[in-house]
Design an enzyme around this catalytic site. Sequence first.
Site, PDB file in Angstrom:
ATOM      1  N   LYS A  62       0.867  -1.172   0.000  1.00  0.00           N
ATOM      2  CA  LYS A  62       0.000   0.000   0.000  1.00  0.00           C
ATOM      3  C   LYS A  62       0.902   1.219   0.000  1.00  0.00           C
ATOM      4  CE  LYS A  62      -4.561   0.717   0.628  1.00  0.00           C
ATOM      5  NZ  LYS A  62      -5.688  -0.118   0.197  1.00  0.00           N
ATOM      6  N   GLY A  80     -24.056   3.378   4.431  1.00  0.00           N
ATOM      7  CA  GLY A  80     -23.252   3.955   3.347  1.00  0.00           C
ATOM      8  C   GLY A  80     -23.838   3.618   1.988  1.00  0.00           C
ATOM      9  N   GLY A 137     -22.754   4.792  -1.008  1.00  0.00           N
ATOM     10  CA  GLY A 137     -21.805   5.328  -1.984  1.00  0.00           C
ATOM     11  C   GLY A 137     -21.690   4.406  -3.182  1.00  0.00           C
ATOM     12  N   VAL A 149     -20.133   1.497  -3.699  1.00  0.00           N
ATOM     13  CA  VAL A 149     -20.408   0.075  -3.452  1.00  0.00           C
ATOM     14  C   VAL A 149     -21.812  -0.089  -2.862  1.00  0.00           C
ATOM     15  CG1 VAL A 149     -19.673  -2.012  -2.238  1.00  0.00           C
ATOM     16  CG2 VAL A 149     -17.958  -0.405  -3.054  1.00  0.00           C
TER      17      VAL A 149
HETATM   18  P1  NAD Z   1     -17.830   5.917  -1.170  1.00  0.00           P
HETATM   19  O1  NAD Z   1     -17.061   7.060  -0.643  1.00  0.00           O
HETATM   20  O2  NAD Z   1     -18.357   5.987  -2.570  1.00  0.00           O
HETATM   21  O3  NAD Z   1     -19.096   5.634  -0.235  1.00  0.00           O
HETATM   22  C1  NAD Z   1     -19.079   5.716   1.150  1.00  0.00           C
HETATM   23  C2  NAD Z   1     -20.446   6.278   1.567  1.00  0.00           C
HETATM   24  O4  NAD Z   1     -20.534   6.202   2.990  1.00  0.00           O
HETATM   25  C3  NAD Z   1     -20.648   7.740   1.174  1.00  0.00           C
HETATM   26  O5  NAD Z   1     -21.897   7.873   0.526  1.00  0.00           O
HETATM   27  C4  NAD Z   1     -20.617   8.468   2.517  1.00  0.00           C
HETATM   28  O6  NAD Z   1     -21.458   9.592   2.528  1.00  0.00           O
HETATM   29  C5  NAD Z   1     -21.123   7.395   3.450  1.00  0.00           C
HETATM   30  N1  NAD Z   1     -20.730   7.562   4.854  1.00  0.00           N
HETATM   31  C6  NAD Z   1     -19.530   7.910   5.367  1.00  0.00           C
HETATM   32  N2  NAD Z   1     -19.573   7.939   6.700  1.00  0.00           N
HETATM   33  C7  NAD Z   1     -20.810   7.547   7.050  1.00  0.00           C
HETATM   34  C8  NAD Z   1     -21.466   7.351   8.294  1.00  0.00           C
HETATM   35  N3  NAD Z   1     -20.825   7.545   9.459  1.00  0.00           N
HETATM   36  N4  NAD Z   1     -22.765   6.963   8.270  1.00  0.00           N
HETATM   37  C9  NAD Z   1     -23.415   6.774   7.119  1.00  0.00           C
HETATM   38  N5  NAD Z   1     -22.841   6.933   5.910  1.00  0.00           N
HETATM   39  C10 NAD Z   1     -21.557   7.323   5.886  1.00  0.00           C
HETATM   40  O7  NAD Z   1     -16.912   4.632  -0.971  1.00  0.00           O
HETATM   41  P2  NAD Z   1     -17.079   3.199  -1.648  1.00  0.00           P
HETATM   42  O8  NAD Z   1     -16.159   3.123  -2.810  1.00  0.00           O
HETATM   43  O9  NAD Z   1     -18.532   2.891  -1.856  1.00  0.00           O
HETATM   44  O10 NAD Z   1     -16.470   2.249  -0.526  1.00  0.00           O
HETATM   45  C11 NAD Z   1     -17.198   1.943   0.649  1.00  0.00           C
HETATM   46  C12 NAD Z   1     -16.325   1.128   1.575  1.00  0.00           C
HETATM   47  O11 NAD Z   1     -15.924  -0.082   0.938  1.00  0.00           O
HETATM   48  C13 NAD Z   1     -15.014   1.831   1.989  1.00  0.00           C
HETATM   49  O12 NAD Z   1     -14.702   1.463   3.307  1.00  0.00           O
HETATM   50  C14 NAD Z   1     -13.984   1.235   1.034  1.00  0.00           C
HETATM   51  O13 NAD Z   1     -12.676   1.265   1.600  1.00  0.00           O
HETATM   52  C15 NAD Z   1     -14.492  -0.189   0.921  1.00  0.00           C
HETATM   53  N6  NAD Z   1     -14.090  -0.849  -0.331  1.00  0.00           N
HETATM   54  C16 NAD Z   1     -14.444  -0.326  -1.531  1.00  0.00           C
HETATM   55  C17 NAD Z   1     -14.069  -0.963  -2.706  1.00  0.00           C
HETATM   56  C18 NAD Z   1     -14.466  -0.406  -4.050  1.00  0.00           C
HETATM   57  O14 NAD Z   1     -14.362  -1.135  -5.048  1.00  0.00           O
HETATM   58  N7  NAD Z   1     -14.952   0.821  -4.133  1.00  0.00           N
HETATM   59  C19 NAD Z   1     -13.318  -2.146  -2.655  1.00  0.00           C
HETATM   60  C20 NAD Z   1     -12.967  -2.671  -1.405  1.00  0.00           C
HETATM   61  C21 NAD Z   1     -13.363  -2.013  -0.244  1.00  0.00           C
END
Ligand code: NAD
Length: 355
Positions: free
Chosen positions: A81, A178, A180, A182
Amino acid sequence: MRDVLRNMEEYDHEQVLFGYDKVSGLRCIIAIHNTTLGPALGGLRIWPYKNEDEALFDVLRLSRGMTYKNSGMGLDFGGAKSVIIADPNKEKPEELLRAFGRMVESLGGRYITAEDVGSTLEDMMTIRKETKYVAGLPETSGNPSPVTAYGVLQAMRATAKHVWGNESLENKKVAVQGCGNVGLSLIEQLIQAGATVYAADMFENKLQRAVKAGAIPVEQDKVFDVEADIFAPCALGAVLNDETIPKLKVKAVCGSANNQLLEPRHGKALAARGIVYAPDFIVNGGGVINVAEEFAPGGYNKERAYKKAAGIYDILLKVFAIATERKIEPYEAAKVLAEERIRKALEQKRMYLGR
Ligand code: NAD
């Protein structure tokens, strides 16, 4: 400054590179944890760390996690990382990213970078100007989130099979934290699978997207109190802690967020409450599977990426089986699975190949 070598010893790291560039002010750390299985693959986090200690702690922990994740997914990649100490919303000039790209290039392919928190596909394209050791570019595997969400759905099916003896998610109640990249994709797939979804997000516009997809809205801090079958953390890490675990009214936790347990002991705390925890680095492996596909013979193939992500179902069932057999928790069993693969690869490397 922390005692770096002592920390490397503690985490069992191979190499840590500290990079500084006078022109752009770049301050970065690249941590290569283990390359037994192949070149070390792991994303670039751009974050305004308070100090170098905080950045070092994060990069060491995250890179070790990538070794487990890549191995657990059956990929021929080691774990690494990188972090850049900067505010991703303020300071991302081209020179900074190019200087980082040159650091990556200097490692000669031992490290392959990709998108992570604070870095974007556009940033990867800038880094690509200086090094070919970048994955997840728009013209290749692109946004990994839909594949990650698909993998989470397969993990939920395996969790349902383990907990209720049936993999169907029909009529299951799932609380998603969340909405977002995913989270939203997962919500859509869950609704399609016949589940009832409760959703929470800190931003109203994100929540409304989920409601539009058919989810029932829940206030941000009430998501831990929802009476449901599965809780799916898809926002931040460390959400499973002393404060939240006693509130949960579910039978299982299965979501995409990285590092969901604040401390390992919280895995035991969940078990003590009779809640099955599907280990995050197995559940969310679809993203890295998608990125790794770029390096397959013939190049990236979306269909193949989804097919491999479907394999998360069997991998997680195997983790649950190891946990039952060895009388350990699933998060410990997932490490056993990952470490076992590395140990076997290491042993086979004993044979001299003359290259
Ligand atoms: P993202 O930033 O698109 O979505 C995260 C969402 O969570 C946002 O909409 C944000 O407003 C919301 N959020 C943050 N804090 C919050 C809280 N306290 N209560 C409620 N909602 C809250 O991120 P993502 O790409 O969807 O990833 C989500 C998680 O999955 C992260 O932890 C990321 O590390 C993990 N992850 C993502 C991927 C990927 O392919 N994107 C792969 C592996 C792991």
